[in-house]
Design a protein around this motif. Structure first.
Motif, mmCIF file in Angstrom:
data_model
loop_
_atom_site.group_PDB
_atom_site.id
_atom_site.type_symbol
_atom_site.label_atom_id
_atom_site.label_comp_id
_atom_site.label_asym_id
_atom_site.label_seq_id
_atom_site.Cartn_x
_atom_site.Cartn_y
_atom_site.Cartn_z
ATOM 1 N N THR A 1 -5.232 -0.256 5.820
ATOM 2 C CA THR A 1 -5.233 -1.438 4.953
ATOM 3 C C THR A 1 -5.982 -1.111 3.678
ATOM 4 O O THR A 1 -6.732 -0.128 3.610
ATOM 5 C CB THR A 1 -5.899 -2.638 5.649
ATOM 6 O OG1 THR A 1 -7.221 -2.271 6.070
ATOM 7 C CG2 THR A 1 -5.083 -3.079 6.871
ATOM 8 N N ARG A 2 -5.784 -1.942 2.667
ATOM 9 C CA ARG A 2 -6.463 -1.729 1.390
ATOM 10 C C ARG A 2 -7.927 -2.119 1.513
ATOM 11 O O ARG A 2 -8.266 -3.156 2.106
ATOM 12 C CB ARG A 2 -5.800 -2.532 0.280
ATOM 13 C CG ARG A 2 -6.283 -2.176 -1.119
ATOM 14 C CD ARG A 2 -5.530 -2.977 -2.170
ATOM 15 N NE ARG A 2 -4.097 -2.696 -2.144
ATOM 16 C CZ ARG A 2 -3.548 -1.652 -2.789
ATOM 17 N NH1 ARG A 2 -4.319 -0.819 -3.473
ATOM 18 N NH2 ARG A 2 -2.236 -1.466 -2.744
ATOM 19 N N ARG A 3 -8.792 -1.295 0.928
ATOM 20 C CA ARG A 3 -10.239 -1.571 0.994
ATOM 21 C C ARG A 3 -10.667 -2.377 -0.221
ATOM 22 O O ARG A 3 -10.206 -2.125 -1.325
ATOM 23 C CB ARG A 3 -11.002 -0.243 1.037
ATOM 24 C CG ARG A 3 -12.517 -0.410 1.253
ATOM 25 C CD ARG A 3 -13.183 0.922 1.515
ATOM 26 N NE ARG A 3 -12.914 1.875 0.421
ATOM 27 C CZ ARG A 3 -12.783 3.186 0.572
ATOM 28 N NH1 ARG A 3 -12.849 3.724 1.772
ATOM 29 N NH2 ARG A 3 -12.550 3.959 -0.472
ATOM 30 N N LEU B 1 0.823 -1.212 0.000
ATOM 31 C CA LEU B 1 0.000 0.000 0.000
ATOM 32 C C LEU B 1 0.858 1.263 0.000
ATOM 33 O O LEU B 1 0.426 2.321 -0.451
ATOM 34 C CB LEU B 1 -0.913 -0.003 1.239
ATOM 35 C CG LEU B 1 -2.115 0.934 1.243
ATOM 36 C CD1 LEU B 1 -3.017 0.654 0.041
ATOM 37 C CD2 LEU B 1 -2.889 0.764 2.536
ATOM 38 N N GLY B 2 2.086 1.139 0.469
ATOM 39 C CA GLY B 2 2.967 2.301 0.555
ATOM 40 C C GLY B 2 3.316 2.907 -0.782
ATOM 41 O O GLY B 2 3.730 4.083 -0.848
ATOM 42 N N ILE C 1 -11.938 8.927 2.181
ATOM 43 C CA ILE C 1 -12.916 9.476 1.247
ATOM 44 C C ILE C 1 -12.432 9.393 -0.194
ATOM 45 O O ILE C 1 -13.198 9.054 -1.104
ATOM 46 C CB ILE C 1 -13.230 10.951 1.609
ATOM 47 C CG1 ILE C 1 -13.931 11.011 2.960
ATOM 48 C CG2 ILE C 1 -14.084 11.610 0.523
ATOM 49 C CD1 ILE C 1 -14.171 12.424 3.460
ATOM 50 N N GLY C 2 -11.155 9.674 -0.415
ATOM 51 C CA GLY C 2 -10.668 9.759 -1.784
ATOM 52 C C GLY C 2 -9.823 8.608 -2.267
ATOM 53 O O GLY C 2 -9.462 8.575 -3.450
ATOM 54 N N PHE C 3 -9.504 7.650 -1.390
ATOM 55 C CA PHE C 3 -8.608 6.574 -1.783
ATOM 56 C C PHE C 3 -9.146 5.229 -1.277
ATOM 57 O O PHE C 3 -9.887 5.170 -0.290
ATOM 58 C CB PHE C 3 -7.203 6.822 -1.227
ATOM 59 C CG PHE C 3 -6.590 8.108 -1.722
ATOM 60 C CD1 PHE C 3 -5.840 8.125 -2.885
ATOM 61 C CD2 PHE C 3 -6.797 9.297 -1.028
ATOM 62 C CE1 PHE C 3 -5.282 9.308 -3.346
ATOM 63 C CE2 PHE C 3 -6.243 10.487 -1.485
ATOM 64 C CZ PHE C 3 -5.490 10.491 -2.654
ATOM 65 N N PRO C 4 -8.747 4.131 -1.928
ATOM 66 C CA PRO C 4 -9.271 2.802 -1.564
ATOM 67 C C PRO C 4 -8.573 2.227 -0.334
ATOM 68 O O PRO C 4 -7.907 1.190 -0.400
ATOM 69 C CB PRO C 4 -8.977 1.975 -2.812
ATOM 70 C CG PRO C 4 -7.739 2.592 -3.374
ATOM 71 C CD PRO C 4 -7.891 4.065 -3.134
ATOM 72 N N VAL C 5 -8.722 2.895 0.790
ATOM 73 C CA VAL C 5 -8.108 2.435 2.030
ATOM 74 C C VAL C 5 -9.138 2.526 3.153
ATOM 75 O O VAL C 5 -10.143 3.236 3.057
ATOM 76 C CB VAL C 5 -6.872 3.288 2.405
ATOM 77 C CG1 VAL C 5 -5.800 3.193 1.340
ATOM 78 C CG2 VAL C 5 -7.266 4.738 2.655
ATOM 79 N N GLU C 6 -8.872 1.788 4.206
ATOM 80 C CA GLU C 6 -9.688 1.877 5.412
ATOM 81 C C GLU C 6 -8.774 1.816 6.623
ATOM 82 O O GLU C 6 -7.667 1.273 6.556
ATOM 83 C CB GLU C 6 -10.738 0.764 5.464
ATOM 84 C CG GLU C 6 -10.173 -0.636 5.402
ATOM 85 C CD GLU C 6 -11.284 -1.675 5.369
ATOM 86 O OE1 GLU C 6 -12.461 -1.287 5.310
ATOM 87 O OE2 GLU C 6 -10.961 -2.882 5.400
#
Length: 340
Positions: free
Chosen positions: A338-340, A297-298, A320-325
């Motif tokens: 982590t990646r969503r 993810l980095g 809000i703007g990226f596929p992460v949680e």
């Protein structure tokens, strides 16, 4: 000088001591302050007296009880301001000093430092906590803005204005004085200016110097007998950034000035940068850190403008703007991405 004159000068010094800590301070105020200092040596001496008070309180400012009061002080500093009298009494000065001691992630105004006419010879030390920034008006009219987790020593003696940035980042707006060089030592380099504005950041094994306006000279300080360092000198023009990494040759490149000094306005700017580097920068401003739960993810590229100081606020904007949680790990007191 008459007693009436001395009293008037003391009141004026008290006014400027308080005014330079006001959230309403503007460029016109700084110009008026510089002119007032230059008008009479008695002004310099009177203003320097207040620095003595600050120096005595410097150790107190870092104690537990004072640090615990910071959040309470923020409530008071946000109240609507009322019209101020032209001259501020001594009681207001004491209150102003207390406000500086307990301020948090707001623009703080620190006292002017001892000029060459003052009797103190020991360097004055100024520091900011994690998530805090501070604006210091020096006795010669120069202004230093300290970023998060920074330590600065200032020593005005004789014909030199000597400063040492021991840690962190600072933006220097230097008052012109051809007869008194303004010299900053940082990360094994010295930066010399007469009248200019430049940003210095000291990191682990790396120092960055960004010239906003004017001209400066950057010189690598020689090492010790056992660990010699080859001397190197470079002159920068406005818009250039110098990167010094230990014993390697200086690297000079054009800088993104908006990004380099955006921190003084309480924001950080990223443009298509790896998330790992973005997190490293954001973590400078918060005691609760953000960590990556997924190693790959980095490498994800991130662009945006963020207000630092809170890990939770940063990850909320990121989600809000990226596929992460994000998830809070209370045991380690970190926020895990982590990646969503």
């Amino acid at each position: 000088m008459t007693a009436e004159y001395d009293t008037a000068v003391e009141k004026e010094a008290a006014f400027w001591f308080a005014r330079l800590r006001s959230d309403e301070l503007g460029e016109e105020d700084r110009v008026r302050f510089s002119r007032w200092l230059a008008a009479d040596t008695a002004h310099v001496s009177a203003y320097a007296d207040y620095q003595g008070l600050w120096s005595d309180l410097d150790e107190v400012a870092a104690t537990g009880p004072i640090l615990a009061m910071r959040r309470e002080a923020l409530k008071a500093t946000r109240r609507p301001s009322r019209a101020r009298p032209r001259w501020v009494p001594m009681g207001a000065i004491a209150a102003g000093v207390a406000a500086v001691l307990v301020g948090g992630w707001i623009l703080l105004q620190s006292p002017a430092l001892v000029p060459q006419a003052a009797s103190r010879s020991a360097p004055a030390t100024y520091r900011t906590e994690v998530g805090e920034r501070s604006s210091i008006t020096l006795a010669d009219g120069s202004v230093v803005q300290l970023n998060t987790d920074s330590v600065l020593e200032v020593n005005y003696i004789g014909e030199r204005r000597d400063l040492r940035l021991l840690r962190g980042q600072a933006l220097f707006e230097v008052a012109h004085d051809r007869n008194r060089p303004f010299v900053v030592e940082a990360g094994g380099q010295t930066i010399t200016a007469l009248g200019t504005a430049f940003d210095v950041r000291v990191g682990a094994g790396e120092t960055r110097v960004t010239l906003v306006e004017g001209r400066i000279e950057v010189k690598r300080v020689n090492g010790t007998t056992l660990f010699p360092v080859a001397p190197e000198v470079r002159k920068l023009t406005a818009g250039e950034q110098l990167v010094a990494i230990e014993e390697r040759p200086f690297v000079v490149r054009m800088a993104d000035l908006e990004k380099a000094v955006s921190w003084r306005e309480g924001r950080v700017v990223f443009s298509d940068e790896p998330l790992a580097e973005v997190i490293e920068e954001i973590n400078r401003y918060s005691t609760r850190k953000v960590v990556l739960g997924d190693g790959d993810l980095g490498e994800m590229k991130v662009s945006g403008v963020f207000r630092p100081g809170s890990a939770e606020r940063f990850v909320a904007a990121l989600e809000i703007g990226f596929p992460v949680e994000a998830e809070l790990d209370q045991r380690r007191n970190v926020v895990v991405l982590t990646r969503r």
